[in-house]
Design a protein around this motif. Structure first.
Motif: not given
Length: 748
Positions: A525-532, A536-546
């Motif tokens: 939850i750090s507001p400073l999350f690297l953009e790229t 990837i991590i939040y492309r799909d918030y719940v189910n993200n196999p890639r």
């Protein structure tokens, strides 16, 4: 600087007693009476990051990198980590002596900052007004008004960054009071500003920077110093503050340009107070959960007295109050639109309501000036106007209370029941104020009435803010957050103790608790999350196999008991605050270090991420790069292709590689400046993989790959800070010796 007298010592003792009373439920050893800070950012961000900082520093290590959240982040560069903030280092030292890191130890750091702020504010107001009563009044209002003991207690970095305003203001005041500028005091002011920047809330420190530069300009103008002194003084402030905090500031500047915050536009940054929040100057908590503008009704009258009777001393503080109030409305007014592209730094921050920091401090100073003027005596020509203002306050507040009471009596709306107690309380306060002020104007030498007025101010602010439901739970801190590993987290650690891997802690782990329990989470939850990585991590918030694939996620904490595209085994079950949680182990997860023999080359991070999420892209067998490899790769995967992590530490990773042919070593490590790599002790380039992660070219054979994080920005910053701190300490020693010599000469 004038030394304190006995009256000052009594005032300081009163401030200490008030502080103990306000925070007694945090300080009491009786478990049944204890309260604790609510969970949220305080627990999920500051306690968790503090635990990681404690763990590393108590072992004599500098936490440059944190692998436990956000898929890995430069910990030294995350401003809210406050890695080298001196009070945090003291907290860590005391925690180490007292048995270890805990929720409570950070609560103590927070409330001791309130005490420190009180003492510094008293010293400043005492010098500014020359009045013990005035300084005591302003300090109580500043320390226990709606801002200081409101949400900043839970947003710890904000509180700690704001603490240093009175010290900076005091040093600038001292620097400008004589015929010649006292440059030592400007050095100390720059140091105070640097401490604010080190505390980890850049927006608050940005406000403080502009405030101190403006205060310096006003003091120089008021004392008729040459304008060149303002230019030179501003340079001194800037150089000393930058040098003080360079060890973390330089890495932070580098980091901020790569985070998701850098991509926010005007609409995301323009939010601020709605106009109705002004009502909370009189009726606290009537509009929102917190009332940062609330300084109390008696304070408002004292502010009016200051403006009417002591305009010359009040004008600067009133001007800053008005400007800060307009800025606090954000995009709701034209001022923010006009300054957005003009005022340096404004476009970097969201949440413009945090300008309440300046509003609250300036109103407290005005109230202090007003109390000083009240005690000195109000001229008859001003008494009638002040009584009219007081009568107007009585009519305004009692009139609104009557309307609310009528609405409550007629059962109009569900909110009237809550509001009536707020409005009734304000009515009682203004009536008591009306009695005290009228009596004092008739008996201006009666000090008991001044004591009663300060008691009324204290009663009002304590009644509103002490033990507020918005900040506290009626439970001991040990029940807020366990420092012991939760069973679900322990199950994941026990299942794979000897290999580096990541988890998806969306449920069951949550927040930044990966740092607390030292399990590598792709989330945080750090507001400073690297953009790229975030893309990837939040492309799909719940189910993200890639994301699970390329970040080497081996375990998933989820409310789901199965995933369609990924084969998993549920190895444990539990609950969190939202219900049932399943701990999944991924069947055949990608290893942290993985050899691949096929490359797809694209031109940008965006193209790399899009290709990664192409359902036809073979993410296990191919890596996406942004440059052609220099080695020729085979058409097929060879028989021998082994990459084993033999040593894994936050800032150092060693991998033994065996391959029958040239390969690309794909690593579940974010690609970030400051990491360097060697192949058999020879430097090699780190390639950017999947638009976010790291890869290294490996020739055929057996090799040792070593990766180290030691950023140049940190090394340069460390040298700058060391030089500055030595210079400031030397200047302080000179100041102490000079004052001792002067005192001795005056004694002789």
């Amino acid at each position: 600087m004038t030394f304190f007298n006995n009256a000052d010592l009594r005032a300081l003792m009163a401030l200490l007693i008030l502080w103990i009373i306000f925070f007694w439920r945090i300080l009491t050893p009786v478990a049944a009476d204890q309260a604790s800070f609510k969970q949220g950012d305080f627990s999920g961000q500051f306690v968790a990051f503090g635990a990681y900082q404690y763990e590393r520093m108590s072992q004599g290590e500098i936490p440059l990198w944190n692998p436990y959240n956000n898929g890995g982040l430069p910990f030294i560069a995350d401003t809210q980590a406050a890695v080298f903030y001196p009070p945090r280092l003291l907290t860590i030292a005391l925690a180490s002596l007292g048995g270890g890191w805990s929720y409570h130890v950070l609560e103590l750091e927070a409330i001791f900052h309130v005490l420190l702020y009180s003492l510094l504010m008293y010293a400043f107001l005492r010098r500014l007004t020359g009045s013990v009563w005035g300084a005591l009044t302003g300090t109580i209002i500043a320390s226990y008004g709606g801002f200081t003991v409101g949400y900043p207690l839970l947003q710890l970095a904000l509180l700690e960054a704001a603490t240093w305003l009175p010290l900076g203001a005091l040093c600038i005041y001292e620097a400008t009071q004589k015929d010649n500028i006292q440059w030592l005091y400007l050095i100390f002011a720059g140091f105070a500003l640097g401490l604010s920047w080190m505390a980890g809330h850049p927006q608050t420190s940005w406000f403080l920077t502009y405030f101190l530069v403006a205060w310096l300009a006003y003091c120089i103008y008021d004392k008729h110093h040459h304008w060149r002194n303002w230019i030179l003084g501003t340079i001194v402030l800037g150089v000393i503050s930058l040098g003080t905090t360079a060890i973390t500031f330089l890495p932070a500047v580098e980091y901020l340009t790569m985070t998701v915050r850098s991509g926010l536009g005007f609409d995301a940054k323009a939010n601020g107070f709605p106009f109705q929040d002004v009502a909370q100057l009189i009726f606290p908590n009537s509009v929102s959960l917190f009332s940062p503008l609330y300084v109390g009704i008696p304070a408002l009258l004292l502010i009016a007295i200051a403006i009417i009777t002591r305009w010359r001393k009040s004008r600067f503080w009133l001007m800053v109050t008005v400007i800060a109030l307009l800025l606090s409305f954000g995009g709701n007014t034209g001022l923010y639109h006009a300054l957005y592209n003009v005022l340096p730094g404004l476009r970097f921050f969201r949440g413009q309501e945090r300008a309440a920091f300046l509003i609250a401090n300036c109103l407290a100073v005005l109230a202090s000036i007003g109390m000083t003027g009240l005690i000195a005596g109000i001229p008859e020509k001003h008494q009638a106007l002040i009584l009219k203002i007081l009568n107007g306050l009585v009519l305004l507040i009692s009139g609104f209370t009557a309307l609310i009471y009528i609405g409550w009596w007629g059962n109009v709306g569900d909110g009237f029941g809550r509001l009536i107690s707020i409005f009734a309380f304000s009515t009682l306060i203004v009536l008591a104020l009306w009695i005290l002020i009228r009596l004092y104007l008739q008996m201006p030498t009666n000090q008991l009435l001044i004591v009663l007025l300060i008691a009324l101010i204290t009663f009002e602010l304590f009644s509103v803010n002490l033990d507020a439901d918005s900040n506290y739970d009626p439970i001991p801190s040990t029940e807020q957050l366990s420092m012991t590993m939760p069973p679900l987290v322990q199950a994941a650690l026990d299942d794979a103790p000897n290999r580096p891997y990541r988890v998806d802690g969306f449920r069951g782990l949550r927040d930044n608790y990966g740092s607390l329990y030292q399990i590598m989470d792709i989330r945080g939850i750090s507001p400073l999350f690297l953009e790229t990585p975030s893309a990837i991590i939040y492309r799909d918030y719940v189910n993200n196999p890639r994301a699970w694939e390329v970040f080497a996620v081996h375990y998933i904490f989820s409310e789901r008991n199965s995933f369609g595209q990924v084969s998993t085994d549920v190895i444990a079950q539990g609950t969190d605050q939202d219900g049932q949680v399943f701990l999944h182990q991924i069947d055949n997860p990608r290893p942290f270090a993985h050899l691949v023999y096929d490359v797809a080359v694209v031109g940008s991070d965006d193209h790399a991420i899009e290709l990664l999420y192409d359902p036809n892209f073979p993410a296990r067998d191919s890596v996406v790069l942004q440059q052609e490899p220099t080695l020729s790769l085979p058409n097929n995967r060879p028989e021998r292709a082994i990459a084993t992590v033999t040593d894994f530490e936050p800032e150092r990773v060693i991998i033994e590689v065996e391959t029958d042919d040239n390969a690309i070593l794909s690593l579940a490590m974010v690609d970030y400046s400051g990491w360097s790599a060697t192949l058999d002790d020879d430097p090699v380039e780190i390639l950017r993989a999947y638009g976010s992660l790291s890869a290294i070219e490996i020739p055929s054979g057996t090799h040792t790959v070593s990766l180290t994080y030691n950023p140049l920005s940190y090394r340069i910053g460390a040298i700058m800070s060391a030089v500055t701190w030595l210079f400031v300490l030397g200047s302080f020693a000179v100041w102490v010796i000079t004052n001792i010599q002067q005192a001795h000469q005056e004694g002789v």
